[in-house]
Design a protein around this motif. Structure first.
Motif, PDB file in Angstrom:
ATOM      1  N   GLY A  16       0.813  -1.208   0.000  1.00 56.13           N
ATOM      2  CA  GLY A  16       0.000   0.000   0.000  1.00 56.13           C
ATOM      3  C   GLY A  16       0.845   1.256   0.000  1.00 56.13           C
TER       4      GLY A  16
ATOM      5  N   TYR B  33     -12.838   1.308  -2.613  1.00 53.02           N
ATOM      6  CA  TYR B  33     -12.203   2.366  -1.824  1.00 53.02           C
ATOM      7  C   TYR B  33     -13.247   3.255  -1.155  1.00 53.02           C
ATOM      8  CZ  TYR B  33      -7.517   1.389  -3.754  1.00 53.02           C
ATOM      9  OH  TYR B  33      -6.326   0.815  -4.091  1.00 53.02           O
TER      10      TYR B  33
ATOM     11  N   SER C 272      -5.440  -0.207   3.880  1.00 52.38           N
ATOM     12  CA  SER C 272      -5.994   1.132   3.659  1.00 52.38           C
ATOM     13  C   SER C 272      -6.213   1.858   4.980  1.00 52.38           C
ATOM     14  CB  SER C 272      -7.315   1.022   2.890  1.00 52.38           C
ATOM     15  OG  SER C 272      -7.955   2.275   2.800  1.00 52.38           O
TER      16      SER C 272
ATOM     17  N   LEU D 137      -3.830   7.185  -2.708  1.00 50.26           N
ATOM     18  CA  LEU D 137      -4.046   5.945  -1.959  1.00 50.26           C
ATOM     19  C   LEU D 137      -4.144   4.746  -2.882  1.00 50.26           C
ATOM     20  CD1 LEU D 137      -4.780   4.466   0.741  1.00 50.26           C
ATOM     21  CD2 LEU D 137      -7.184   4.958   0.178  1.00 50.26           C
TER      22      LEU D 137
END
Length: 385
Positions: free
Chosen positions: A71, A161, A108, A100
């Motif tokens: 990530g 997301y 996340s 992101l």
């Protein structure tokens, strides 16, 4: 037990390359994701190359699990944004995160928490996100329109997301819309044509093409109108002189003659509208690489792009004419002239207008009048720290 997620600041060229490369791996299975040019990403993130860094502080983070990069996120704040009135969206204490990418929700969540921690350490009390990096680049998270590729300088994000971000306590601050025009060769409704013809009978109005042979002058006109016209808009942050010069240089290859307009009243420039050919239709096949041969293909295409799609990303009207019938008339004249030239000279079949703030009633009314349809929605979220 799941493996520990380790988050560290990006340090050095290796980490920067890993930060950039992750997006290509995580989005490789999405046929609608357009790989950005890696050289452009390096430039975006490098102080001394991107003038945004002259008035902003940026920290990049990588998440690893079992030594594998899983990530990434940027945390940043813009000194110019901190100076804006709070009622316009930015203002004192407002920081941002963006860029992101994460393998799963646990990653996340850890990245967002780390970005928030960094922003608190910098004295920020509120987050607007995602913004990558400047409000003028790719603001917001795509929540509608995942079924088709984005046009130039529009973000594209995984559908899940949305839930991951909202699950961290984020609420919608603002929605940004784009509008799709199919079959632009067919022209606009009769009422729009009548408004355009009425404007053409007004001797005080001149709508002219941007003169690329005088590009520096024209760029200054456009950016000066933009800074003045948008100064009361939600999310506005002014361009610096360095950014004006940088942006003009970067965008010059995309300025195609006949598809960018400046409107004058009694010889005074009062409005502009720019449109870009959909370079993403070429980039999507290049996998982020210009060399060894893609740069030649791209330059050749840009000489006279035959592009099925065009995007109108920006227009502006000086304040004294805003919220008047004349402002709408100038907008209709410019978009009609752009439509004609894009169809006749560049094989345009569709166009996209945006982004448009959800409460920009004037632009929403224009989008309705030309019978465009909302095709993409982005959300900018906010959270108190």
């Amino acid at each position: 037990m799941s493996e520990q997620i380790d988050i560290a600041e990006v340090s050095g060229k290796g980490d920067l390359n890993a930060f950039i490369d992750l997006a290509y791996r995580l989005n490789a299975d999405d046929p609608n994701w357009v790989p950005p040019l890696k050289a452009d990403m390096v430039e975006l993130l490098t102080p001394g190359k991107n003038p945004f860094h002259e008035h902003a502080k940026v920290q990049l983070f990588l998440a690893r699990r079992g030594g594998k990069v899983v990530g990434r996120i940027s945390a940043h704040y813009d000194e110019l944004a901190l100076e804006q009135p709070p009622e316009q969206g930015m203002g004192p204490g407002t920081g941002n995160w963006g860029l992101l990418e994460a393998e799963d929700e646990a990653v996340s969540s850890a990245l967002i928490a780390r970005a928030e921690q960094w922003l608190r350490e910098q004295g920020m009390t509120r987050v607007l996100a995602p913004i990558s990096l400047s409000i003028w680049e790719e603001p917001g998270l795509l929540v509608k329109g995942h079924d088709h590729p984005p046009m130039i300088m529009m973000g594209h994000h995984k559908p899940h997301y949305e839930g991951w971000i909202e699950g961290q306590g984020y609420a919608v601050a603002k929605r940004l819309f784009t509008y799709d025009l199919h079959n632009v060769a067919d022209g606009f409704p009769p009422i729009v044509n009548r408004i355009v013809k009425s404007g053409e009978r007004n001797d005080a109005i001149v709508v002219r093409e941007v003169d690329k042979s005088q590009f520096e002058r024209e760029a200054q006109i456009i950016l000066s109108i933009l800074n003045e016209a948008w100064s009361k808009n939600w999310g506005f942050v002014p361009f610096t002189e360095t950014e004006k010069a940088y942006g003009a240089k970067k965008l010059k290859p995309l300025i195609i003659e006949g598809t960018n307009m400046i409107a004058e009243i009694d010889g005074e420039p009062v409005a502009f509208m720019i449109s870009w050919p959909d370079i993403n239709s070429k980039l999507i096949t290049m996998k982020g690489k210009l060399f060894p041969f893609n740069w030649v293909k791209l330059l050749w295409w840009l000489r006279n792009p035959q592009s099925p799609g065009f995007r109108v990303p920006l227009m502006g009207v000086v304040k004294k004419y805003q919220n008047t019938r004349l402002a709408s008339q100038l907008a209709f004249m410019m978009i009609e002239y752009i439509r004609r030239n894009a169809v006749s000279n560049h094989s345009a079949k569709r166009a996209e207008v945006g982004w448009v703030l959800e409460d920009n009633q004037g632009m929403v009314a224009i989008a309705d009048a030309i019978q465009s349809k909302l095709n993409r929605e982005y959300r900018i979220y906010e959270k108190r720290l």
